[in-house]
Write a protein that holds these residues in place. Structure first.
Motif, PDB file in Angstrom:
ATOM      1  N   GLU A  66     -13.430  19.069 -10.437  1.00  0.00           N
ATOM      2  CA  GLU A  66     -12.354  18.681 -11.349  1.00  0.00           C
ATOM      3  C   GLU A  66     -11.010  18.684 -10.627  1.00  0.00           C
ATOM      4  N   LYS A  67     -10.843  19.625  -9.715  1.00  0.00           N
ATOM      5  CA  LYS A  67      -9.613  19.671  -8.919  1.00  0.00           C
ATOM      6  C   LYS A  67      -9.499  18.435  -8.032  1.00  0.00           C
ATOM      7  N   ASP A  68     -10.619  18.023  -7.433  1.00  0.00           N
ATOM      8  CA  ASP A  68     -10.631  16.809  -6.618  1.00  0.00           C
ATOM      9  C   ASP A  68     -10.211  15.602  -7.456  1.00  0.00           C
ATOM     10  N   LEU A  69     -10.780  15.494  -8.661  1.00  0.00           N
ATOM     11  CA  LEU A  69     -10.469  14.368  -9.529  1.00  0.00           C
ATOM     12  C   LEU A  69      -8.982  14.300  -9.851  1.00  0.00           C
ATOM     13  N   LYS A  70      -8.385  15.454 -10.092  1.00  0.00           N
ATOM     14  CA  LYS A  70      -6.961  15.498 -10.415  1.00  0.00           C
ATOM     15  C   LYS A  70      -6.129  14.971  -9.247  1.00  0.00           C
ATOM     16  N   THR A  71      -6.505  15.360  -8.036  1.00  0.00           N
ATOM     17  CA  THR A  71      -5.776  14.905  -6.848  1.00  0.00           C
ATOM     18  C   THR A  71      -5.944  13.404  -6.645  1.00  0.00           C
ATOM     19  N   ILE A  72      -7.180  12.923  -6.766  1.00  0.00           N
ATOM     20  CA  ILE A  72      -7.459  11.492  -6.598  1.00  0.00           C
ATOM     21  C   ILE A  72      -6.672  10.677  -7.625  1.00  0.00           C
ATOM     22  N   LYS A  73      -6.666  11.150  -8.873  1.00  0.00           N
ATOM     23  CA  LYS A  73      -5.959  10.432  -9.947  1.00  0.00           C
ATOM     24  C   LYS A  73      -4.460  10.405  -9.702  1.00  0.00           C
ATOM     25  N   GLN A  74      -3.909  11.475  -9.187  1.00  0.00           N
ATOM     26  CA  GLN A  74      -2.474  11.523  -8.924  1.00  0.00           C
ATOM     27  C   GLN A  74      -2.081  10.460  -7.891  1.00  0.00           C
ATOM     28  N   TYR A  75      -2.878  10.343  -6.827  1.00  0.00           N
ATOM     29  CA  TYR A  75      -2.575   9.339  -5.808  1.00  0.00           C
ATOM     30  C   TYR A  75      -2.808   7.925  -6.339  1.00  0.00           C
ATOM     31  N   LEU A  76      -3.800   7.754  -7.212  1.00  0.00           N
ATOM     32  CA  LEU A  76      -4.031   6.455  -7.837  1.00  0.00           C
ATOM     33  C   LEU A  76      -2.825   6.040  -8.672  1.00  0.00           C
ATOM     34  N   ASP A  77      -2.301   6.969  -9.476  1.00  0.00           N
ATOM     35  CA  ASP A  77      -1.132   6.683 -10.302  1.00  0.00           C
ATOM     36  C   ASP A  77       0.088   6.391  -9.433  1.00  0.00           C
ATOM     37  N   ASP A  78       0.257   7.162  -8.352  1.00  0.00           N
ATOM     38  CA  ASP A  78       1.376   6.924  -7.435  1.00  0.00           C
ATOM     39  C   ASP A  78       1.281   5.528  -6.836  1.00  0.00           C
ATOM     40  N   ARG A  79       0.058   5.149  -6.459  1.00  0.00           N
ATOM     41  CA  ARG A  79      -0.169   3.832  -5.860  1.00  0.00           C
ATOM     42  C   ARG A  79       0.297   2.720  -6.791  1.00  0.00           C
ATOM     43  N   GLY A  80      -0.105   2.792  -8.059  1.00  0.00           N
ATOM     44  CA  GLY A  80       0.267   1.765  -9.027  1.00  0.00           C
ATOM     45  C   GLY A  80       1.763   1.739  -9.301  1.00  0.00           C
ATOM     46  N   ARG A  81       2.349   2.915  -9.475  1.00  0.00           N
ATOM     47  CA  ARG A  81       3.786   2.997  -9.769  1.00  0.00           C
ATOM     48  C   ARG A  81       4.619   2.445  -8.620  1.00  0.00           C
ATOM     49  N   LEU A  82       4.280   2.825  -7.398  1.00  0.00           N
ATOM     50  CA  LEU A  82       5.053   2.394  -6.232  1.00  0.00           C
ATOM     51  C   LEU A  82       4.882   0.900  -5.971  1.00  0.00           C
ATOM     52  N   ALA A  83       3.707   0.373  -6.287  1.00  0.00           N
ATOM     53  CA  ALA A  83       3.513  -1.079  -6.166  1.00  0.00           C
ATOM     54  C   ALA A  83       4.409  -1.813  -7.169  1.00  0.00           C
ATOM     55  N   ASP A  84       4.462  -1.308  -8.396  1.00  0.00           N
ATOM     56  CA  ASP A  84       5.319  -1.922  -9.421  1.00  0.00           C
ATOM     57  C   ASP A  84       6.792  -1.845  -9.039  1.00  0.00           C
ATOM     58  N   GLU A  85       7.149  -0.793  -8.297  1.00  0.00           N
ATOM     59  CA  GLU A  85       8.542  -0.630  -7.843  1.00  0.00           C
ATOM     60  C   GLU A  85       8.821  -1.406  -6.555  1.00  0.00           C
ATOM     61  N   ASN A  86       7.802  -2.099  -6.034  1.00  0.00           N
ATOM     62  CA  ASN A  86       7.918  -2.845  -4.776  1.00  0.00           C
ATOM     63  C   ASN A  86       8.327  -1.961  -3.604  1.00  0.00           C
ATOM     64  N   ASN A  87       7.878  -0.731  -3.647  1.00  0.00           N
ATOM     65  CA  ASN A  87       8.152   0.225  -2.570  1.00  0.00           C
ATOM     66  C   ASN A  87       6.953   0.191  -1.613  1.00  0.00           C
ATOM     67  N   ALA A  88       6.995  -0.741  -0.665  1.00  0.00           N
ATOM     68  CA  ALA A  88       5.821  -1.026   0.161  1.00  0.00           C
ATOM     69  C   ALA A  88       5.358   0.169   0.979  1.00  0.00           C
ATOM     70  N   SER A  89       6.260   0.785   1.716  1.00  0.00           N
ATOM     71  CA  SER A  89       5.872   1.860   2.625  1.00  0.00           C
ATOM     72  C   SER A  89       5.222   3.023   1.883  1.00  0.00           C
ATOM     73  N   GLU A  90       5.846   3.464   0.799  1.00  0.00           N
ATOM     74  CA  GLU A  90       5.298   4.595   0.055  1.00  0.00           C
ATOM     75  C   GLU A  90       4.040   4.205  -0.717  1.00  0.00           C
ATOM     76  N   CYS A  91       3.949   2.931  -1.130  1.00  0.00           N
ATOM     77  CA  CYS A  91       2.737   2.442  -1.795  1.00  0.00           C
ATOM     78  C   CYS A  91       1.563   2.469  -0.822  1.00  0.00           C
ATOM     79  N   TYR A  92       1.793   2.014   0.416  1.00  0.00           N
ATOM     80  CA  TYR A  92       0.741   2.040   1.427  1.00  0.00           C
ATOM     81  C   TYR A  92       0.260   3.476   1.655  1.00  0.00           C
ATOM     82  N   GLN A  93       1.216   4.408   1.731  1.00  0.00           N
ATOM     83  CA  GLN A  93       0.852   5.797   1.972  1.00  0.00           C
ATOM     84  C   GLN A  93       0.071   6.372   0.796  1.00  0.00           C
TER      85      GLN A  93
END
Length: 218
Positions: free
Chosen positions: A113-140
């Protein structure tokens, strides 16, 4: 999470690694021949060969046909990192193509469950940063997402190899995506599908989606 039992080959690989780190074997030194190693570690030929294969993949050992097996490095991570540093983007992508589906399938079986929480956090970050057109941080964030999946797969060797490869993905993204995030916006849904398959412990679907992602260079 299920406790994984080490194979004899992995136990031998771990013992050899510790002995190399402790200085029992020096870099450049030749390992004893197979029959001697079988006596030293009390295992059969197949376990010795598999252990050598594991350490060869990590860059610690090098097998020279007709000559013997030699110590190449004391530190697997440094050795792999050095090799990845010299690799081009296509070679790193090929490593991902070989490993991603297997890692996703195992993550679906062994994630906590801890793994899932971490994976989900990075998934959400990925989507948010893509919407913000923040390429470098989205890639990371994308790299962090896939690394977190590897961290949860229950196989230390797969995790180490993949984590080192992922550290060099940024240069691949910079070359292939040229500071754009459109691919990341388009692929957010399929990355969500991958997360959900892992969450549901659906290893077959997770493997299929992971392979599709890497083949489409998402």
């Amino acid at each position: 999470m299920q406790i994984l039992k080490k194979t004899l080959a992995q136990e031998v690989a771990d013992r050899l690694t510790n002995e190399i780190l402790n200085g029992d074997y020096a870099v450049g030194e030749k390992l004893p021949i197979e029959p001697e190693l079988m006596k030293i570690y009390g295992v059969g030929r197949s376990s010795i060969r598999e252990a050598i294969k594991i350490l060869s993949i990590q860059g610690i050992l090098q097998v020279q046909q007709g000559v013997g097996t030699f110590i190449m490095s004391r530190n697997a991570e440094e050795s792999l990192d050095s090799q990845m540093q010299k690799s081009n983007a296509a070679e790193i992508q090929e490593v991902r193509s070989i490993l991603d589906a297997k890692i996703a399938a195992k993550a679906a079986l062994y994630r906590s469950e801890k793994d899932l929480k971490t994976i989900k956090q990075y998934l959400d970050d990925r989507g948010r940063l893509a919407d913000e057109n923040n390429a470098s941080e989205c890639y990371q964030a994308d790299i962090n997402f896939h690394t977190a999946i590897a961290e949860s797969c229950g196989n230390r060797l797969l995790k180490e190899i993949y984590s080192v490869a992922c550290r060099h993905l940024m240069k691949f993204f910079e070359v292939s995506h040229k500071n754009e995030v459109e691919f990341f916006k388009l692929s957010q849904k399929i990355h969500t599908d991958l997360y959900e398959a892992i969450e549901k412990k659906d290893s077959e679907t997770a493997a299929r989606i992971a392979q599709f992602i890497v083949d489409r260079i998402y």
